[in-house]
Write a protein that holds these residues in place. Structure first.
Motif, PDB file in Angstrom:
ATOM      1  N   ALA A 252       0.834  -1.206   0.000  1.00 17.64           N
ATOM      2  CA  ALA A 252       0.000   0.000   0.000  1.00 17.64           C
ATOM      3  C   ALA A 252       0.871   1.259   0.000  1.00 17.64           C
ATOM      4  O   ALA A 252       0.558   2.244  -0.675  1.00 17.64           O
ATOM      5  N   ALA A 253       1.979   1.231   0.748  1.00 22.06           N
ATOM      6  CA  ALA A 253       2.907   2.361   0.745  1.00 22.06           C
ATOM      7  C   ALA A 253       3.544   2.527  -0.630  1.00 22.06           C
ATOM      8  O   ALA A 253       3.715   3.649  -1.123  1.00 22.06           O
ATOM      9  N   LEU A 254       3.884   1.411  -1.272  1.00 23.78           N
ATOM     10  CA  LEU A 254       4.434   1.461  -2.624  1.00 23.78           C
ATOM     11  C   LEU A 254       3.423   2.057  -3.595  1.00 23.78           C
ATOM     12  O   LEU A 254       3.777   2.857  -4.469  1.00 23.78           O
ATOM     13  N   PHE A 255       2.162   1.680  -3.452  1.00 25.00           N
ATOM     14  CA  PHE A 255       1.121   2.240  -4.307  1.00 25.00           C
ATOM     15  C   PHE A 255       1.002   3.748  -4.094  1.00 25.00           C
ATOM     16  O   PHE A 255       0.769   4.502  -5.046  1.00 25.00           O
ATOM     17  N   GLY A 256       1.162   4.199  -2.842  1.00 23.29           N
ATOM     18  CA  GLY A 256       1.104   5.632  -2.571  1.00 23.29           C
ATOM     19  C   GLY A 256       2.171   6.393  -3.337  1.00 23.29           C
ATOM     20  O   GLY A 256       1.911   7.459  -3.901  1.00 23.29           O
ATOM     21  N   GLY A 257       3.398   5.844  -3.375  1.00 24.26           N
ATOM     22  CA  GLY A 257       4.464   6.482  -4.133  1.00 24.26           C
ATOM     23  C   GLY A 257       4.200   6.468  -5.627  1.00 24.26           C
ATOM     24  O   GLY A 257       4.426   7.470  -6.323  1.00 24.26           O
TER      25      GLY A 257
ATOM     26  N   GLN B 234       7.983 -11.039  11.230  1.00 21.46           N
ATOM     27  CA  GLN B 234       9.150 -10.463  10.579  1.00 21.46           C
ATOM     28  C   GLN B 234       9.777 -11.508   9.657  1.00 21.46           C
ATOM     29  O   GLN B 234       9.789 -12.700   9.972  1.00 21.46           O
ATOM     30  N   SER B 235      10.294 -11.059   8.541  1.00 19.85           N
ATOM     31  CA  SER B 235      10.942 -11.974   7.601  1.00 19.85           C
ATOM     32  C   SER B 235      11.962 -11.216   6.774  1.00 19.85           C
ATOM     33  O   SER B 235      11.890  -9.991   6.634  1.00 19.85           O
ATOM     34  N   ALA B 236      12.910 -11.955   6.216  1.00 19.42           N
ATOM     35  CA  ALA B 236      13.918 -11.352   5.348  1.00 19.42           C
ATOM     36  C   ALA B 236      13.260 -10.764   4.090  1.00 19.42           C
ATOM     37  O   ALA B 236      13.664  -9.711   3.600  1.00 19.42           O
ATOM     38  N   PHE B 237      12.238 -11.440   3.593  1.00 19.97           N
ATOM     39  CA  PHE B 237      11.515 -10.931   2.425  1.00 19.97           C
ATOM     40  C   PHE B 237      10.885  -9.579   2.737  1.00 19.97           C
ATOM     41  O   PHE B 237      10.937  -8.642   1.925  1.00 19.97           O
ATOM     42  N   GLY B 238      10.273  -9.457   3.904  1.00 18.96           N
ATOM     43  CA  GLY B 238       9.621  -8.213   4.291  1.00 18.96           C
ATOM     44  C   GLY B 238      10.612  -7.068   4.407  1.00 18.96           C
ATOM     45  O   GLY B 238      10.300  -5.932   4.029  1.00 18.96           O
ATOM     46  N   GLU B 239      11.820  -7.343   4.917  1.00 16.79           N
ATOM     47  CA  GLU B 239      12.832  -6.300   5.039  1.00 16.79           C
ATOM     48  C   GLU B 239      13.243  -5.776   3.664  1.00 16.79           C
ATOM     49  O   GLU B 239      13.358  -4.572   3.452  1.00 16.79           O
ATOM     50  N   GLN B 240      13.482  -6.700   2.736  1.00 17.67           N
ATOM     51  CA  GLN B 240      13.893  -6.277   1.396  1.00 17.67           C
ATOM     52  C   GLN B 240      12.764  -5.551   0.676  1.00 17.67           C
ATOM     53  O   GLN B 240      12.984  -4.552  -0.013  1.00 17.67           O
TER      54      GLN B 240
ATOM     55  N   SER C 126      10.287  -0.531  -1.470  1.00 21.13           N
ATOM     56  CA  SER C 126       9.133   0.369  -1.426  1.00 21.13           C
ATOM     57  C   SER C 126       9.556   1.775  -1.012  1.00 21.13           C
ATOM     58  O   SER C 126       9.095   2.768  -1.593  1.00 21.13           O
ATOM     59  N   ASP C 127      10.443   1.876  -0.020  1.00 25.83           N
ATOM     60  CA  ASP C 127      10.920   3.183   0.432  1.00 25.83           C
ATOM     61  C   ASP C 127      11.664   3.915  -0.678  1.00 25.83           C
ATOM     62  O   ASP C 127      11.555   5.135  -0.818  1.00 25.83           O
ATOM     63  N   MET C 128      12.442   3.161  -1.466  1.00 20.27           N
ATOM     64  CA  MET C 128      13.206   3.801  -2.541  1.00 20.27           C
ATOM     65  C   MET C 128      12.275   4.425  -3.574  1.00 20.27           C
ATOM     66  O   MET C 128      12.545   5.508  -4.104  1.00 20.27           O
ATOM     67  N   VAL C 129      11.172   3.769  -3.842  1.00 15.11           N
ATOM     68  CA  VAL C 129      10.216   4.321  -4.812  1.00 15.11           C
ATOM     69  C   VAL C 129       9.437   5.483  -4.199  1.00 15.11           C
ATOM     70  O   VAL C 129       9.371   6.579  -4.777  1.00 15.11           O
ATOM     71  N   SER C 130       8.869   5.265  -3.013  1.00 14.45           N
ATOM     72  CA  SER C 130       7.953   6.249  -2.423  1.00 14.45           C
ATOM     73  C   SER C 130       8.663   7.477  -1.867  1.00 14.45           C
ATOM     74  O   SER C 130       8.111   8.584  -1.918  1.00 14.45           O
ATOM     75  N   PHE C 131       9.868   7.300  -1.317  1.00 19.23           N
ATOM     76  CA  PHE C 131      10.561   8.410  -0.659  1.00 19.23           C
ATOM     77  C   PHE C 131      11.871   8.788  -1.339  1.00 19.23           C
ATOM     78  O   PHE C 131      12.563   9.688  -0.867  1.00 19.23           O
ATOM     79  N   GLY C 132      12.211   8.096  -2.420  1.00 20.47           N
ATOM     80  CA  GLY C 132      13.404   8.427  -3.170  1.00 20.47           C
ATOM     81  C   GLY C 132      13.073   8.934  -4.556  1.00 20.47           C
ATOM     82  O   GLY C 132      13.203  10.129  -4.856  1.00 20.47           O
TER      83      GLY C 132
END
Length: 283
Positions: A43-48, A87-93, A98-104
């Motif tokens: 959902a955060a990725l969609f926002g970006g 928590q999972s390694a997949f979720g961290e990546q 998502s942050d790179m797209v939405s906030f970068g």
């Protein structure tokens, strides 16, 4: 004639071995994919992505909504994962991408379309400095996550940097103005973009609020203060939120100066005696 008992290996106490095994061989992080926290990340990725599309169509206020919604969702996915033990390694990546797209990438493209396009090469260079700063900050965050003081971020966090850049656009658009009607606003946007991009890659400490516990009891006045804060934000959401992030964007330098004056270490990275090469990280 007495027959001696059969000799055999005596099994060690199970409780001792189990504790030793967990102490010396910690369980690796799970590699599965969990639906709930990754729904927040998507959902955060969609926002970006939505913000980029709105900026391409000239709807910059809607683009600001997308970035701020992405910031809220990004703050929730990690908490949801910890509360539900998913928590999972997949979720961290997934969260980093998502942050790179939405906030970068998204804020850089939005501010370029809104104001920096008219500056020619200076405009896209400033946008690229911001975008590359977000990428470097996220990469450094992932590699230093085990040695950084949890109470502070190393450099301005990317959601706050995005709020600085896009918040400026939101305030000006909400006032019915634009970079075309206010030509000097182009240079203000240029300054904010460079400041946010470069501050993300500094070692300046920014308070992370991660030591705030929502499970503790608080005085009644705290609830009253929260209610008043919500009321103030509703008076003028764009201006109030932008003001909050401007103060936060400057707060790290205040903490840096205060620590310097007090003679305290300004680095948020723990000193390692096992890794001499880490000395450069503390400068």
């Amino acid at each position: 004639m007495t027959i001696p008992p059969t000799q055999g290996p005596t099994p060690p106490p199970l409780d001792v071995d189990e504790h030793d095994e967990h102490e010396h061989h910690p369980r690796p992080r799970r590699k599965g994919i969990y639906i709930l926290p990754n729904l927040f990340t998507l959902a955060a990725l969609f926002g970006g992505f939505y913000a980029i599309v709105m900026a391409m169509n000239g709807q910059f206020e809607q683009a600001a909504y997308g970035i701020f919604c992405a910031a809220v969702l990004d703050s929730l996915d990690g908490r949801v994962a910890r509360l539900t033990n998913t928590q999972s390694a997949f979720g961290e990546q997934m969260d980093s991408l998502s942050d790179m797209v939405s906030f970068g990438a998204a804020p850089a493209l939005i501010v370029y379309e809104w104001a920096l396009k008219g500056l020619g090469k200076l405009g896209w260079i400033a946008a690229f400095v911001y975008c590359s700063g977000a990428a470097l900050r996220l990469a450094r965050f992932n590699t230093n996550i085990g040695v950084v003081d949890k109470r502070f971020f190393q450099g301005l966090p990317s959601p706050a940097a995005a709020a600085l850049v896009v918040g400026l656009i939101w305030v000006v658009t909400d006032l019915g103005e634009s970079a075309r009607t206010l030509p000097w606003m182009v240079w203000v946007a240029f300054t904010f973009t460079l400041y946010a991009g470069l501050t993300m890659v500094t070692n300046v400490p920014f308070y992370s609020f991660k030591d705030v516990s929502f499970k503790r009891t608080v005085p009644f006045i705290v609830i009253v203060a929260i209610a008043l804060g919500i009321a103030v934000i509703n008076l003028h959401p764009a201006g109030v939120l932008f003001g909050i992030f401007v103060v936060y964007g400057l707060s790290g330098y205040g903490v840096f100066a205060w620590r310097k004056l007090k003679g305290k270490p300004v680095s948020v990275i723990s000193t390692s005696t096992d890794e001499p090469d880490e000395a450069g990280l503390h400068r």
